[in-house]
Design a protein around this motif. Structure first.
Motif, PDB file in Angstrom:
ATOM      1  N   ASP A  88       0.782  -1.023   0.325  1.00 49.94           N
ATOM      2  CA  ASP A  88      -0.241  -0.324  -0.370  1.00 49.94           C
ATOM      3  C   ASP A  88       0.931   1.350   0.179  1.00 49.94           C
ATOM      4  OD1 ASP A  88       0.921  -0.217   2.524  1.00 49.94           O
ATOM      5  OD2 ASP A  88      -0.336  -0.196   3.612  1.00 49.94           O
ATOM      6  N   VAL A  89       2.142   1.338  -0.417  1.00 53.74           N
ATOM      7  CA  VAL A  89       3.266   2.213  -0.495  1.00 53.74           C
ATOM      8  C   VAL A  89       3.504   2.795  -1.818  1.00 53.74           C
ATOM      9  CG1 VAL A  89       5.452   3.350   0.437  1.00 53.74           C
ATOM     10  CG2 VAL A  89       4.038   1.814   1.444  1.00 53.74           C
ATOM     11  N   LYS A  90       2.777   4.264  -1.562  1.00 60.47           N
ATOM     12  CA  LYS A  90       2.606   4.610  -2.970  1.00 60.47           C
ATOM     13  C   LYS A  90       3.779   6.185  -3.151  1.00 60.47           C
ATOM     14  CE  LYS A  90      -1.282   2.467  -4.354  1.00 60.47           C
ATOM     15  NZ  LYS A  90      -1.007   1.508  -5.289  1.00 60.47           N
ATOM     16  N   LEU A  91       3.635   5.852  -5.063  1.00 58.84           N
ATOM     17  CA  LEU A  91       5.024   7.233  -4.797  1.00 58.84           C
ATOM     18  C   LEU A  91       4.228   8.129  -5.988  1.00 58.84           C
ATOM     19  CD1 LEU A  91       8.483   5.595  -5.031  1.00 58.84           C
ATOM     20  CD2 LEU A  91       7.685   6.677  -2.700  1.00 58.84           C
ATOM     21  N   HIS A  92       4.167   9.387  -6.502  1.00 55.01           N
ATOM     22  CA  HIS A  92       3.653   9.927  -7.029  1.00 55.01           C
ATOM     23  C   HIS A  92       4.806   9.090  -8.219  1.00 55.01           C
ATOM     24  CE1 HIS A  92       1.111  11.969  -4.875  1.00 55.01           C
ATOM     25  NE2 HIS A  92       2.263  12.709  -3.833  1.00 55.01           N
ATOM     26  N   ALA A  93       3.891   9.776  -9.092  1.00 52.46           N
ATOM     27  CA  ALA A  93       4.596   8.688 -10.398  1.00 52.46           C
ATOM     28  C   ALA A  93       5.850  10.359 -11.316  1.00 52.46           C
ATOM     29  CB  ALA A  93       3.636   8.474 -12.105  1.00 52.46           C
ATOM     30  N   VAL A  94       5.539  11.151 -11.452  1.00 55.73           N
ATOM     31  CA  VAL A  94       6.331  12.441 -12.253  1.00 55.73           C
ATOM     32  C   VAL A  94       7.318  12.659 -11.609  1.00 55.73           C
ATOM     33  CG1 VAL A  94       5.820  14.537 -13.699  1.00 55.73           C
ATOM     34  CG2 VAL A  94       4.366  13.085 -13.921  1.00 55.73           C
ATOM     35  N   PRO A  95       7.226  12.963 -10.350  1.00 60.52           N
ATOM     36  CA  PRO A  95       8.936  13.358  -9.358  1.00 60.52           C
ATOM     37  C   PRO A  95       9.593  12.559  -9.583  1.00 60.52           C
ATOM     38  CG  PRO A  95       6.422  13.707  -8.160  1.00 60.52           C
ATOM     39  CD  PRO A  95       6.492  13.221  -9.704  1.00 60.52           C
ATOM     40  N   ILE A  96       9.061  10.868  -9.374  1.00 61.47           N
ATOM     41  CA  ILE A  96      10.205   9.957  -9.669  1.00 61.47           C
ATOM     42  C   ILE A  96      10.680   9.656 -10.693  1.00 61.47           C
ATOM     43  CG2 ILE A  96      10.356   7.238  -9.018  1.00 61.47           C
ATOM     44  CD1 ILE A  96      10.277   9.332  -6.332  1.00 61.47           C
ATOM     45  N   LEU A  97       9.726   8.889 -11.891  1.00 61.66           N
ATOM     46  CA  LEU A  97      10.658   8.719 -13.425  1.00 61.66           C
ATOM     47  C   LEU A  97      11.044  10.547 -14.417  1.00 61.66           C
ATOM     48  CD1 LEU A  97       7.371   6.598 -14.298  1.00 61.66           C
ATOM     49  CD2 LEU A  97      10.050   6.032 -12.794  1.00 61.66           C
ATOM     50  N   SER A  98      10.531  11.785 -14.109  1.00 59.96           N
ATOM     51  CA  SER A  98      10.792  12.691 -14.633  1.00 59.96           C
ATOM     52  C   SER A  98      12.456  13.232 -13.914  1.00 59.96           C
ATOM     53  CB  SER A  98      10.051  13.937 -14.383  1.00 59.96           C
ATOM     54  OG  SER A  98      10.105  14.152 -12.883  1.00 59.96           O
ATOM     55  N   ARG A  99      13.392  12.334 -12.702  1.00 62.89           N
ATOM     56  CA  ARG A  99      14.504  12.595 -13.517  1.00 62.89           C
ATOM     57  C   ARG A  99      15.304  11.722 -13.763  1.00 62.89           C
ATOM     58  NH1 ARG A  99      14.675  14.528  -7.801  1.00 62.89           N
ATOM     59  NH2 ARG A  99      13.126  15.087  -6.968  1.00 62.89           N
ATOM     60  N   LEU A 100      14.660  10.707 -14.945  1.00 66.02           N
ATOM     61  CA  LEU A 100      15.623   9.955 -15.954  1.00 66.02           C
ATOM     62  C   LEU A 100      15.822  10.402 -16.733  1.00 66.02           C
ATOM     63  CD1 LEU A 100      13.931   6.569 -14.350  1.00 66.02           C
ATOM     64  CD2 LEU A 100      15.983   7.506 -13.857  1.00 66.02           C
ATOM     65  N   ARG A 101      16.945  10.403 -17.489  1.00 70.20           N
ATOM     66  CA  ARG A 101      16.617  10.862 -18.944  1.00 70.20           C
ATOM     67  C   ARG A 101      16.731  10.037 -20.283  1.00 70.20           C
ATOM     68  NH1 ARG A 101      23.004  13.344 -18.146  1.00 70.20           N
ATOM     69  NH2 ARG A 101      23.022  10.600 -17.594  1.00 70.20           N
ATOM     70  N   LEU A 102      17.733   8.631 -20.175  1.00 70.80           N
ATOM     71  CA  LEU A 102      16.005   7.017 -20.670  1.00 70.80           C
ATOM     72  C   LEU A 102      15.330   7.271 -20.942  1.00 70.80           C
ATOM     73  CD1 LEU A 102      19.839   5.179 -20.121  1.00 70.80           C
ATOM     74  CD2 LEU A 102      19.705   7.061 -21.826  1.00 70.80           C
ATOM     75  N   HIS A 103      14.874   7.592 -22.089  1.00 74.67           N
ATOM     76  CA  HIS A 103      13.302   7.138 -21.881  1.00 74.67           C
ATOM     77  C   HIS A 103      12.939   5.790 -21.910  1.00 74.67           C
ATOM     78  CE1 HIS A 103       9.296   7.560 -23.497  1.00 74.67           C
ATOM     79  NE2 HIS A 103       9.014   6.585 -24.692  1.00 74.67           N
ATOM     80  N   GLU A 104      13.980   4.912 -22.225  1.00 70.45           N
ATOM     81  CA  GLU A 104      13.622   3.281 -22.416  1.00 70.45           C
ATOM     82  C   GLU A 104      13.586   2.692 -20.687  1.00 70.45           C
ATOM     83  OE1 GLU A 104      15.632   5.073 -24.446  1.00 70.45           O
ATOM     84  OE2 GLU A 104      14.255   4.370 -26.464  1.00 70.45           O
ATOM     85  N   LEU A 105      14.733   3.044 -19.861  1.00 76.99           N
ATOM     86  CA  LEU A 105      14.607   3.351 -18.853  1.00 76.99           C
ATOM     87  C   LEU A 105      13.729   3.629 -17.305  1.00 76.99           C
ATOM     88  CD1 LEU A 105      16.259   2.284 -16.314  1.00 76.99           C
ATOM     89  CD2 LEU A 105      17.446   4.452 -16.144  1.00 76.99           C
ATOM     90  N   ALA A 106      12.927   4.742 -17.544  1.00 75.33           N
ATOM     91  CA  ALA A 106      11.608   5.704 -17.496  1.00 75.33           C
ATOM     92  C   ALA A 106      10.849   4.304 -17.854  1.00 75.33           C
ATOM     93  CB  ALA A 106      11.524   6.590 -17.499  1.00 75.33           C
ATOM     94  N   GLN A 107      10.725   4.266 -18.867  1.00 78.81           N
ATOM     95  CA  GLN A 107       9.552   2.837 -18.983  1.00 78.81           C
ATOM     96  C   GLN A 107       9.845   1.665 -18.522  1.00 78.81           C
ATOM     97  OE1 GLN A 107       7.600   2.988 -23.010  1.00 78.81           O
ATOM     98  NE2 GLN A 107       7.120   1.738 -22.974  1.00 78.81           N
ATOM     99  N   ASN A 108      10.889   1.124 -18.453  1.00 76.70           N
ATOM    100  CA  ASN A 108      10.702  -0.320 -17.922  1.00 76.70           C
ATOM    101  C   ASN A 108      10.313   0.177 -16.704  1.00 76.70           C
ATOM    102  OD1 ASN A 108      11.580  -1.919 -20.334  1.00 76.70           O
ATOM    103  ND2 ASN A 108      13.712  -1.124 -19.817  1.00 76.70           N
ATOM    104  N   LEU A 109      10.593   1.118 -15.826  1.00 81.79           N
ATOM    105  CA  LEU A 109      10.764   1.195 -13.961  1.00 81.79           C
ATOM    106  C   LEU A 109       9.303   1.443 -14.188  1.00 81.79           C
ATOM    107  CD1 LEU A 109      14.111   3.044 -13.502  1.00 81.79           C
ATOM    108  CD2 LEU A 109      13.394   0.590 -13.305  1.00 81.79           C
ATOM    109  N   ASP A 110       8.105   1.720 -15.242  1.00 76.91           N
ATOM    110  CA  ASP A 110       7.337   2.171 -14.737  1.00 76.91           C
ATOM    111  C   ASP A 110       6.297   0.544 -14.641  1.00 76.91           C
ATOM    112  OD1 ASP A 110       4.714   2.560 -14.761  1.00 76.91           O
ATOM    113  OD2 ASP A 110       4.611   4.672 -15.863  1.00 76.91           O
TER     114      ASP A 110
END
Length: 129
Positions: A88-110
């Motif tokens: 039940d622990v959640k993080l906000h998506a944009v502040p976390i994933l927007s720190r990544l430069r590689l689009h593929e990495l951000a998508q793979n972590l989502d």
């Protein structure tokens, strides 16, 4: 229902990421990086070095093995951590994933996105960066 770009951005800003799923995806990505590192190590071992290669250069190349082992360990650790986390622990998506430069990495972590699998091209051409 069609959403305007502003509405989509707003929806993404408020989308939450389950921490356990994100940790699992990080573990998967670390495992992928470990495999890539091992492939680099194998490729370098097939190269023919000069007879008098500098010992510091050899030590530097041996560091790839350490990187591979550390990535493997971290991948296993994150996979184990992800199973121990409360769901039940959640993080906000944009502040976390927007720190990544590689689009593929951000998508793979989502956890809500499908993983990107980069296929090796066997065209015979090598592109050096």
């Amino acid at each position: 229902m069609n959403l305007s770009p502003e509405m989509m951005s707003h929806a993404l800003e408020h989308r939450d990421l389950p921490l356990d799923a994100l940790a699992g995806r990080i573990g998967d990505e670390l495992d992928t990086l470990a495999r890539l590192s091992a492939e680099v190590q194998r490729a370098l071992s097939m190269c023919h070095f000069a007879e008098h290669t500098d010992i510091e250069a050899i030590r530097g190349l041996q560091g790839i093995d350490r990187i591979t082992q550390a990535l493997e360990d971290l991948g296993r650790l994150m996979a184990a951590v992800s199973t121990e986390m409360p769901q039940d622990v959640k993080l906000h998506a944009v502040p976390i994933l927007s720190r990544l430069r590689l689009h593929e990495l951000a998508q793979n972590l989502d956890p809500d996105a499908q993983r990107v699998v980069i296929e090796e091209e066997d065209t015979g051409e090598i592109q050096w960066f």
